[in-house]
Enzyme design. Structure first.
Site, PDB file in Angstrom:
ATOM      1  N   GLU A  46     -55.595 -30.343  26.500  1.00  0.00           N
ATOM      2  CA  GLU A  46     -54.242 -30.127  27.031  1.00  0.00           C
ATOM      3  C   GLU A  46     -53.292 -29.961  25.851  1.00  0.00           C
ATOM      4  O   GLU A  46     -53.097 -30.890  25.075  1.00  0.00           O
ATOM      5  CB  GLU A  46     -53.836 -31.326  27.885  1.00  0.00           C
ATOM      6  CG  GLU A  46     -52.470 -31.247  28.526  1.00  0.00           C
ATOM      7  CD  GLU A  46     -52.155 -32.508  29.325  1.00  0.00           C
ATOM      8  OE1 GLU A  46     -50.961 -32.800  29.493  1.00  0.00           O
ATOM      9  OE2 GLU A  46     -53.099 -33.208  29.763  1.00  0.00           O
ATOM     10  N   ASP A  57     -41.761 -37.964  28.475  1.00  0.00           N
ATOM     11  CA  ASP A  57     -42.517 -38.329  27.294  1.00  0.00           C
ATOM     12  C   ASP A  57     -41.878 -39.501  26.567  1.00  0.00           C
ATOM     13  O   ASP A  57     -40.657 -39.583  26.435  1.00  0.00           O
ATOM     14  CB  ASP A  57     -42.629 -37.135  26.332  1.00  0.00           C
ATOM     15  CG  ASP A  57     -43.615 -36.103  26.824  1.00  0.00           C
ATOM     16  OD1 ASP A  57     -44.629 -36.521  27.415  1.00  0.00           O
ATOM     17  OD2 ASP A  57     -43.386 -34.905  26.629  1.00  0.00           O
TER      18      ASP A  57
END
Length: 257
Positions: A46, A57
């Site tokens: 990924e 994030d």
């Protein structure tokens, strides 16, 4: 057949997906890291598209995004770097990131480039499902791209089932409502959520992400799903290494040993 579909047909458990940010730790590390991850035995790669305001994030990946952007990474350069991807990397590769870089590049052109370089799917956490189904799915389908949806402990059963109906590839199970990079491991609450979703008998495979950081947490997560995703811990393992590819191999092998 799409490589993701082939992977999950052939392997039903302990699927390891490794995430890293394109252009990190050095601008031209992208392809070498992908090769190292494959060589070490991971099943799926990924690649994060760096963005100035990444969705969900934590600090580690935010810093990786910032450094990659400072290094000069951008979407067009990423596609250049991936031009020879399929000469050496045979496992599935997905791109993950904010929807805005795709829109800025042009959705049709972006998807066409993904097909050209051998990308198998996309994870765009801030692309609403209704918008995807109405506007983007026909384009994704045209270029053989699978769209991967995320679910969280707060996602209703109704929505999970709707995601399952409109998905192929796998469902990304976010382990908690926090950001990425947690070092606390897997809690009893998380196990309850994993078990609840497991009992829904969904059509699609599931990979668990957020807080998966080593062999122990990978094994724990894999007991409740088809495998897991490791990102922040991998980023930390390579960020200061003089040889990121070697550090990448060592990390993945330690998870799988």
């Amino acid at each position: 057949m799409n490589r993701l579909l082939t992977l999950f047909q052939q392997k039903k458990e302990k699927v390891l997906n490794i995430y890293f940010t394109a252009g990190f730790p050095r601008l031209n590390d992208t392809l070498a890291l992908a090769e190292a991850i494959q060589e070490a035995g991971a099943d799926l790669i990924e690649i994060g598209i760096p963005f100035s305001d990444p969705v969900a994030d934590g600090e580690t990946i935010q810093k990786a995004n910032t450094r990659a952007l400072q290094n000069g990474m951008h979407v067009a350069l990423l596609f250049e770097q991936l031009q020879k991807l399929r000469d050496s990397v045979k496992i599935p590769v997905i791109l993950m990131g904010d929807v805005n870089p795709m829109l800025q590049y042009g959705t049709e052109d972006f998807c066409k480039k993904c097909q050209e370089v051998g990308v198998d799917g996309l994870i765009l956490p801030n692309l609403p499902m209704d918008e995807y189904l109405a506007e983007f799915k026909p384009i994704f389908d045209r270029y053989g791209l699978l769209n991967i949806f995320l679910i969280t402990p707060q996602t209703s059963e109704e929505r999970i089932r709707r995601i399952d109906e409109n998905s192929a590839g796998f469902i990304y199970m976010v382990s908690s409502s926090s950001t990425t990079g947690s070092t606390k491991g897997i809690s009893k609450d998380m196990e309850g959520y994993f078990s609840r979703v497991d009992q829904m008998s969904l059509n699609n495979p599931r990979l668990i992400g957020f807080g998966i950081k080593d062999k122990e947490t990978f094994q724990q997560a894999s007991a409740f799903a088809n495998g897991a995703i490791i990102g922040s811990a991998f980023i930390r393992a390579i960020e200061e290494s003089e040889n990121p590819s070697l550090a990448a191999k060592d990390f993945v092998q330690a998870v799988l040993e």
